[in-house]
Design a protein around this motif. Structure first.
Motif, mmCIF file in Angstrom:
data_model
loop_
_atom_site.group_PDB
_atom_site.id
_atom_site.type_symbol
_atom_site.label_atom_id
_atom_site.label_comp_id
_atom_site.label_asym_id
_atom_site.label_seq_id
_atom_site.Cartn_x
_atom_site.Cartn_y
_atom_site.Cartn_z
ATOM 1 N N ARG A 196 0.821 -1.211 0.000
ATOM 2 C CA ARG A 196 0.000 0.000 0.000
ATOM 3 C C ARG A 196 0.857 1.263 0.000
ATOM 4 N N THR A 218 -5.422 -0.118 -7.460
ATOM 5 C CA THR A 218 -6.389 -0.732 -6.547
ATOM 6 C C THR A 218 -5.826 -0.985 -5.152
ATOM 7 N N ILE A 221 -4.009 4.263 -1.766
ATOM 8 C CA ILE A 221 -4.968 5.213 -1.190
ATOM 9 C C ILE A 221 -4.663 6.618 -1.706
ATOM 10 N N SER A 230 -10.729 14.336 -6.298
ATOM 11 C CA SER A 230 -11.108 12.938 -6.032
ATOM 12 C C SER A 230 -11.706 12.247 -7.255
ATOM 13 N N ARG A 234 -11.159 8.277 -8.345
ATOM 14 C CA ARG A 234 -12.187 7.238 -8.297
ATOM 15 C C ARG A 234 -12.289 6.541 -9.652
ATOM 16 N N GLY A 239 -7.898 2.042 -4.559
ATOM 17 C CA GLY A 239 -8.547 1.183 -3.578
ATOM 18 C C GLY A 239 -9.362 1.957 -2.577
ATOM 19 N N GLU A 240 -8.891 3.159 -2.236
ATOM 20 C CA GLU A 240 -9.625 4.031 -1.334
ATOM 21 C C GLU A 240 -9.331 5.483 -1.710
ATOM 22 N N ILE A 242 -9.977 9.266 -0.119
ATOM 23 C CA ILE A 242 -10.416 10.045 1.035
ATOM 24 C C ILE A 242 -10.321 11.522 0.666
#
Length: 265
Positions: A196, A218, A221, A230, A234, A239-240, A242
Motif C-alpha cells: 500500500r 487498486t 490510497i 477525487s 475514483r 482502492g480508497e 479520502i
C-alpha cells in the motif's frame, strides 16, 4: 532495504527536523505503508517535514514531483492595477519584481498564501479557501479595478472569464508554468511492488496526470484535497479515496498522518 535506498535520494535533500512526538511512526507497531508526494519539490519537501513533525518516519516518505514550476517572463504595465488576486503560493513565489513591496491590495486563497504575500510587501487578505470562494468574496466587495489575477499556465478556474460581463474589471497574467515530469523508475517499482502507498494529491491536474499512468491503483490510497481532485482518482480505481474535509495543508496532514501510523494489510 531497497525501498529505503529509493526514499532517501528522492527527498530533495531537505533537512529533517526532530519530530515533536519523539518516536517514529514504526513505534506504533506493524508494517507501514509508504507515502508518495508528487507536488512540486519545494511544496513536497515542506509537507514531508510537517509529516515527520507528526511522527512519520522519513524512510517511509518518497518525493517524486510529477510537476515542476518554472517562471514565465511576464512583461506588463502594472501602473493602472488597483489590486491582485492570488490563488496559489506559486504565484507569490513568482511575483513580478515591480509588485514586490508595492503594498497593492491582494485578495488571496489560503492563509499560508496570504502570509507569504504579506512578506513580499503586499496588503494581503485571506478571502477564501478556494478560487470559487475568492470569486464570491471579491464579487461581494466589488472592488475598484482594474484587478489582476496572477496565475499559472494551468488553472482550475479562469477568473477573468468568470467575471466577464460584470462590473469587475479583471485580467489574467501568467507568471509561472507547471511542467509535467516523468516519475522515476524506482517510483514505478514502488507502486507496483511495495504494497500500500498513500498519495496526497493537491490539484486536479496532478490527479489527472497520475491517474493517466499505466498503473494498477487498486492497492493504493488517494488523499484528495477536494472533490474535484477525487473524481479522476475514483475513475482510475484507487482502492480508497479520502477527501480532505478542508482544502488546506493542515487538513491534508490531519487525514494523511493516521494512515501512515496504521498497520498495512
Amino acid at each position: 532495504m531497497v525501498l529505503l535506498f529509493i526514499a532517501l535520494p528522492l527527498l530533495c535533500k531537505y533537512r529533517l527536523r526532530p519530530n515533536i512526538l519523539g518516536v517514529s511512526a514504526q513505534s506504533y507497531g506493524g508494517l507501514l505503508p509508504y507515502i508518495l508526494l508528487t507536488r512540486p519539490c519545494d511544496q513536497a519537501r515542506s509537507f514531508a517535514e510537517a509529516l515527520t513533525l507528526r511522527g512519520v518516519a522519513v524512510q517511509n516518505i518518497v518525493i517524486d514531483p510529477i510537476l515542476k514550476i518554472e517562471a514565465v517572463a511576464a512583461p506588463f504595465d502594472f501602473a493602472p492595477i488597483q489590486g491582485l488576486l492570488i490563488t496559489s503560493a506559486n504565484a507569490v513565489a513568482h511575483l513580478p519584481a515591480d509588485l514586490v513591496g508595492s503594498n497593492l491590495p491582494a485578495y488571496c486563497v489560503g492563509e499560508a498564501t496570504t502570509r507569504a504575500a504579506i512578506k513580499r510587501g503586499l496588503t494581503a487578505r485571506h478571502m477564501g479557501a478556494t478560487a470559487q470562494g475568492l470569486c464570491a468574496a471579491v464579487g461581494h466587495e466589488n472592488p475598484t479595478g482594474p484587478l489582476l489575477h496572477l496565475r499559472g499556465a494551468h488553472t482550475t478556474l479562469d477568473i477573468a472569464h468568470h467575471f466577464q460581463g460584470t462590473r469587475i474589471n479583471l485580467q489574467n497574467l501568467v507568471t509561472y508554468q507547471q511542467i509535467e515530469q516523468t516519475l522515476k523508475h524506482e517510483t514505478y517499482q514502488m507502486l507496483q511492488s511495495a504494497g500500500r502507498v498513500v498519495l496526497p494529491i493537491f490539484s486536479p491536474r496532478s490527479a489527472r496526470l497520475l491517474c493517466g499512468l499505466d498503473l494498477d491503483w487498486t492497492g493504493h490510497i488517494a488523499v484528495a484535497i477536494s472533490q474535484a481532485v477525487s473524481k479522476p482518482c475514483r475513475m482510475a480505481g484507487f482502492g480508497e479515496v479520502i477527501v480532505s474535509p478542508k482544502p488546506n495543508t493542515v487538513s491534508m496532514l490531519d487525514v494523511t498522518t493516521p494512515l501512515m501510523a496504521a498497520k498495512s494489510g
